[in-house]
Design a protein around this motif. Structure first.
Motif, mmCIF file in Angstrom:
data_model
loop_
_atom_site.group_PDB
_atom_site.id
_atom_site.type_symbol
_atom_site.label_atom_id
_atom_site.label_comp_id
_atom_site.label_asym_id
_atom_site.label_seq_id
_atom_site.Cartn_x
_atom_site.Cartn_y
_atom_site.Cartn_z
ATOM 1 N N ALA A 43 28.861 64.477 23.197
ATOM 2 C CA ALA A 43 27.574 65.309 22.802
ATOM 3 C C ALA A 43 26.014 64.489 22.516
ATOM 4 O O ALA A 43 24.673 65.547 22.888
ATOM 5 C CB ALA A 43 27.730 64.610 21.210
ATOM 6 N N LYS A 44 26.208 62.880 23.156
ATOM 7 C CA LYS A 44 24.515 62.366 23.493
ATOM 8 C C LYS A 44 23.624 62.983 24.930
ATOM 9 O O LYS A 44 22.576 63.699 24.958
ATOM 10 C CB LYS A 44 24.704 60.664 23.221
ATOM 11 N N ILE A 45 24.323 62.747 25.683
ATOM 12 C CA ILE A 45 23.777 63.898 26.531
ATOM 13 C C ILE A 45 23.158 65.020 26.981
ATOM 14 O O ILE A 45 22.551 65.457 27.529
ATOM 15 C CB ILE A 45 25.197 63.169 28.350
ATOM 16 N N THR A 46 24.102 65.921 26.271
ATOM 17 C CA THR A 46 24.370 67.091 25.892
ATOM 18 C C THR A 46 22.849 67.522 25.509
ATOM 19 O O THR A 46 22.053 68.564 25.780
ATOM 20 C CB THR A 46 25.318 67.732 25.550
ATOM 21 N N VAL A 47 22.304 66.638 24.331
ATOM 22 C CA VAL A 47 21.461 66.954 23.699
ATOM 23 C C VAL A 47 20.461 66.021 24.066
ATOM 24 O O VAL A 47 19.118 67.173 23.864
ATOM 25 C CB VAL A 47 21.369 66.232 22.070
ATOM 26 N N ASP A 48 20.180 65.392 25.222
ATOM 27 C CA ASP A 48 19.291 64.970 26.190
ATOM 28 C C ASP A 48 19.222 66.044 26.653
ATOM 29 O O ASP A 48 17.609 66.263 27.470
ATOM 30 C CB ASP A 48 19.969 63.375 26.647
ATOM 31 N N SER A 49 19.670 66.395 27.179
ATOM 32 C CA SER A 49 19.661 67.514 28.695
ATOM 33 C C SER A 49 19.470 68.873 28.097
ATOM 34 O O SER A 49 18.129 69.981 28.261
ATOM 35 C CB SER A 49 21.434 68.297 29.156
ATOM 36 N N ALA A 50 19.191 69.223 26.615
ATOM 37 C CA ALA A 50 18.780 70.351 26.131
ATOM 38 C C ALA A 50 16.852 70.073 25.807
ATOM 39 O O ALA A 50 16.321 71.133 25.738
ATOM 40 C CB ALA A 50 19.041 70.350 24.782
ATOM 41 N N THR A 51 16.945 68.681 25.487
ATOM 42 C CA THR A 51 15.311 68.088 25.492
ATOM 43 C C THR A 51 14.578 67.867 26.431
ATOM 44 O O THR A 51 13.660 67.701 26.183
ATOM 45 C CB THR A 51 15.224 67.484 24.028
ATOM 46 N N LEU A 52 15.667 67.975 27.331
ATOM 47 C CA LEU A 52 14.678 67.445 28.613
ATOM 48 C C LEU A 52 14.629 66.111 28.672
ATOM 49 O O LEU A 52 14.292 65.869 30.008
ATOM 50 C CB LEU A 52 13.779 68.232 29.378
#
Length: 381
Positions: A200-209
């Motif tokens: 979840a954490k890295i997926t959100v980081d990918s969404a925000t760039l």
């Protein structure tokens, strides 16, 4: 033999699968969360030592594994013991966030080869970790698909001919959206990555760039390339994993299926290349796209460049703020655009210091505290 730090996460689980395919034995496992998962892993892999960062979880796991002969350790010290096991020649560092710094340092100090999937180690502590690795003669092999690609593309370099590193990014689930559209983004939407299955954490980081900005900083430390020679390119199909441009205009690119087992396998077997059934369908190459990132809409990418330019402990502060902000977003305590807002506020209010290990860890703690204050104030608006 190998040890796996963060064995219950996406990279950790896939590393266990790859190790099984390769016939590589596992000496130690470490995780912070799911006792159920790591119990199954321990019974299947039969490591000599398993560690849980949480003391209560470690006690539970010790009871569950009673009679198996597998030792269970607790806390950060226990995780560091797994990282330094004499029997493990390679340590896969896949713990999420700054929690991976001290165990990775322990592995380096023990002379282990590092398969690095925990980018925060270099984002926050690259100024400390890379000189330590050089002093210890430790090889750090990247597990991130982009950095594994760059590593391979740089094999064509004999000296200082590198002109640019072109770091590709999928753009996440919100590519092409405006700030106004992003204001109503939900957790469920942010967790739908178009190409990769991740935590979840890295997926959100990918969404925000933010993840891509962190990868820029990671590339600086891994490959000794200055910030102004690293560019981010949006590539929606995730087939070109990254590229390197040379002084003569030649561009070397590494292509492959969007499958994290490929860089994991490479890191575990390098300089050999183990056989894999993963093959790229060339029909997928017909519609490849490349575009510049929108840094005004996705401001986290620019924040990472600001932190890298400031240097010292600024990247550690940004990483700590981001971990706190993403955690709040996932709990429903912060809106999506609040992640960038919290990180910007913390970075602006943080004084960068010399990047000693103590200062880096202190900057991480202070950034989280400030971020939580900002989050609390945000929720009361």
């Amino acid at each position: 033999m190998i040890s796996i730090l963060g064995s219950t996460g996406s990279i950790g689980r896939q590393t266990i699968e790859v190790a099984g395919e390769l016939g590589v034995k596992i000496a130690g496992l470490a995780a912070g969360g799911s006792t159920d998962v790591i119990e199954r892993q321990a019974r299947a892999c039969r490591p000599q030592l398993v560690a849980m960062a949480d003391d209560t979880a470690a006690k539970d796991l010790k009871d569950r594994l009673f009679g198996t002969g597998i030792e269970v350790a607790a806390g950060c010290d226990g995780v560091c013991r797994v990282a330094a096991l004499p029997e493990a020649g390679t340590v896969v560092s896949a713990i999420v966030g700054a929690a991976g710094i001290l165990p990775t340092v322990a592995a380096i100090e023990a002379g282990k080869r590092i398969a690095l999937a925990n980018k925060e180690t270099l984002v926050a502590a690259g100024a400390y970790v890379m000189p330590l690795a050089r002093r210890m003669g430790v090889e750090i092999l990247p597990v991130d698909s982009e950095h594994a690609a760059i590593f391979q593309c740089l094999l064509a370099a004999a000296g200082g001919e590198v002109s640019r590193i072109l770091l590709t990014a999928s753009g996440g689930p919100f590519f092409g959206m405006t700030r106004a559209q992003l204001s109503g983004v939900t957790k469920e939407q942010a967790l739908k990555h178009p190409s990769w299955t991740m935590g979840a954490k890295i997926t959100v980081d990918s969404a925000t760039l933010m993840n891509k900005g962190f990868e820029v900083i990671e590339a600086m430390w891994l490959f000794g390339v200055p910030l102004d020679k690293i560019e981010v390119i949006i590539h929606r199909e995730s087939i070109i994993h990254s590229m390197v441009e040379y002084a003569d205009g030649t561009i070397m690119a590494q292509l492959g299926c969007p499958d994290m087992k490929t860089p994991i396998r490479l890191a575990l077997t390098w300089p050999r290349r183990a056989t894999s059934q993963s093959r790229l369908d060339f029909e997928r190459l017909a519609g490849l796209s490349l575009a510049k990132p929108d840094t005004e809409t996705f401001g986290c990418l620019a924040l990472c460049r600001q932190a890298a330019t400031r240097g010292g402990t600024a990247p550690a502060a940004l990483n700590g703020a981001n971990e706190a902000a993403v955690g709040a977003f996932l709990k429903g305590d912060l809106p999506y655009l609040g992640i960038e807002g919290v990180c910007r506020t913390v970075l602006e209010q943080t004084q960068s210091k010399e990047p000693t290990l103590d200062n880096i860890l202190a900057a991480d703690r202070a950034a989280r505290e400030l971020a939580n204050e900002v989050i609390c104030a945000w929720s009361q608006q």
